[in-house]
Design an enzyme around this catalytic site. Structure first.
Site, PDB file in Angstrom:
ATOM      1  N   GLY A  17       0.823  -1.216   0.000  1.00 50.35           N
ATOM      2  CA  GLY A  17       0.000   0.000   0.000  1.00 50.35           C
ATOM      3  C   GLY A  17       0.849   1.254   0.000  1.00 50.35           C
ATOM      4  CE1 TYR A 137      -2.503 -13.602   2.789  1.00 53.06           C
ATOM      5  CE2 TYR A 137      -1.222 -14.833   1.182  1.00 53.06           C
ATOM      6  CZ  TYR A 137      -1.654 -13.624   1.693  1.00 53.06           C
ATOM      7  OH  TYR A 137      -1.244 -12.452   1.105  1.00 53.06           O
ATOM      8  CE  LYS A 141      -4.420 -11.889   0.044  1.00 50.35           C
ATOM      9  NZ  LYS A 141      -4.862 -10.481  -0.049  1.00 50.35           N
ATOM     10  CB  THR A 165       6.476 -13.389  -7.130  1.00 47.14           C
ATOM     11  OG1 THR A 165       7.253 -14.455  -6.683  1.00 47.14           O
ATOM     12  CG2 THR A 165       7.347 -12.138  -7.225  1.00 47.14           C
ATOM     13  CG  ASN A 166       7.789 -15.189  -1.985  1.00 51.47           C
ATOM     14  OD1 ASN A 166       6.886 -15.690  -2.674  1.00 51.47           O
ATOM     15  ND2 ASN A 166       8.309 -15.806  -0.959  1.00 51.47           N
ATOM     16  CG  HIS A 180       7.229 -12.745   3.749  1.00 50.09           C
ATOM     17  ND1 HIS A 180       6.459 -11.613   3.880  1.00 50.09           N
ATOM     18  CD2 HIS A 180       6.373 -13.743   3.427  1.00 50.09           C
ATOM     19  CE1 HIS A 180       5.194 -11.919   3.628  1.00 50.09           C
ATOM     20  NE2 HIS A 180       5.113 -13.205   3.346  1.00 50.09           N
ATOM     21  CG  ASP A 325      12.365 -27.193   2.905  1.00 53.62           C
ATOM     22  OD1 ASP A 325      13.093 -26.326   3.414  1.00 53.62           O
ATOM     23  OD2 ASP A 325      12.775 -28.321   2.552  1.00 53.62           O
TER      24      ASP A 325
END
Ligand code: GFB
Length: 369
Positions: A17, A137, A141, A165-166, A180, A325
């Site tokens: 944002g 999550y 989404k 993506t990340n 993260h 992982d």
């Protein structure tokens, strides 16, 4: 969007944002509506309804969400599902009722099946089962994306969904448990370097600016070191060691949040739902979202070594395979976006260097959004 269009950015204090507002300002937009969490709880339908009726925004960027890394997603499963469903349902529905001209909903590439072909195309959505750690999550989404699609098809709204993506960037969350991987490893190695240099004042300052739960920065060196062990930062036989969760083998793609914001504004200016539909041959309209990525894919091990080098941490890295992982690989196919004329600009090495400045700043974020 006109430069004086009324634009609501939901989640303007979050990673995405804040980058969207910055990008909009840079491009000359000037008529923004924002509310922080204390002013408007997006989980409350009535408050959201009143807000939309009063403000009547013309354009909406829906960047408000409960987000976090692999541990937060797995541990707070109910919160991730409930809060995201509520926030997005309220904002999307009220956008429809109040006649918003265009809305952009932001999801994540974790909506794709755990084992889908790589790079991931938009059409792979709902073709297989999801990664367990972030299933709640991802389900939220997927629901948000489907809600936009369904409202467009039934009510003729113009709601676009983007799946980034990340992400990492200014204002990132540096919490050592919930964040993260990139900001987490950066902070762990930053702290590791302070210990290595016996820079106790530096470490105390860092912990005073952004404390860790149940640790006073004034505690003894021994107590601080003892506490840091819980977060995988430890001194063993005089050598500082930093823990990397999992095997280090998973591959992740990273995108600088301000590049992501640039892509969002680009799509908002350029694309309508009708354009997306016109490119679909089938009568059944689905997968109308657009991936946003960089193709910059590295293994967690490579990422850790890159951060180590840039931070200048000389200690050891060790892999804790008792930790999860998650998905082994998720790299996006960004052909749809590239065909429209957009590509990323900030390379991973450059982004990490900028993140080091971020962590050196007095104030940085350790709160999940
Ligand atoms: O970034 P991350 O938490 O999320 O983890 P995901 C990425 C990989 O880095 C995983 C490893 O394999 C982690 O085990 N990792 C190693 C670490 N050390 C660390 C560490 O200190 N902290 C963290 N956080 N990870 C999230 C999803 O998945 O990504 C969300 O849970 C969302 O739903 C988001 O999609 C973008 O990439 O695994």
């Amino acid at each position: 969007m006109l430069k004086n269009s009324k634009i609501y950015i939901a989640g303007h204090r979050g990673l995405v944002g804040r980058a969207i507002i910055k990008r909009l300002k840079d491009k000359g937009y000037r008529n923004f509506i924002t509310r922080d969490k204390t002013e408007l709880d997006l989980r409350e339908s009535e408050s959201v309804e009143k807000f939309f009726q009063k403000e009547k925004p013309e354009f909406v960027f829906l960047a408000a969400a409960k987000v976090g890394g692999i541990v937060a997603n797995n541990k707070y499963r109910a919160d991730f599902l409930y809060e995201n469903l509520m926030i997005q349902t309220n904002v999307i529905h009220q956008s429809y009722l109040s006649g918003v001209k265009k809305l952009m909903f932001l999801g994540s590439t974790c909506i794709y099946p755990k084992n889908c072909p790589q790079p991931i195309k938009e059409e792979y959505m709902l073709t297989g089962s999801l990664e367990y750690t972030n299933e709640p999550y991802a389900i939220a989404k997927i629901a948000g994306m489907k809600m936009c699609e369904a409202y467009n098809l039934q009510y003729g709204t113009n709601f676009i969904s983007a799946m980034p993506t990340n992400l990492y960037g200014p204002g990132d969350n540096f919490d050592l448990e919930k964040s993260h991987v990139l900001p987490a490893l950066l902070r762990k190695m930053f702290i590791g370097k302070l210990i290595e240099n016996k820079d106790w004042d530096g470490l105390r300052n860092h912990l005073a600016q952004k404390p860790l739960p149940n640790l006073q920065s004034s505690e003894s060196e021994k107590a601080i070191l003892e506490h840091l062990r819980k977060y995988g930062i430890l001194v063993d036989e005089g050598r500082v060691k930093v823990e990397i969760w999992g095997s280090g083998k998973p591959l992740r793609e990273f995108l600088w949040s301000e590049d992501m914001a640039d892509a969002c504004v680009f799509l908002m200016e350029k694309i309508n739902f009708s354009d997306v539909v016109s490119s679909i041959k089938s009568k059944e309209i689905r997968n109308t979202h657009i991936n946003i990525g960089s193709g910059l894919e590295v293994s967690i091990k490579e990422l850790a070594w890159l951060i180590k080098e840039i931070v200048g941490f000389e200690g050891e890295l060790f892999f804790n395979t008792d930790k999860k992982d998650g998905t082994m690989r998720k790299v996006t196919d960004t052909s749809k976006l590239e065909d429209l004329g957009w590509t990323y600009s900030v390379k991973l090495t450059e982004g990490i260097k900028r993140m080091v400045s971020e962590i050196e700043k007095k104030e940085f974020n350790t709160q999940g959004s």
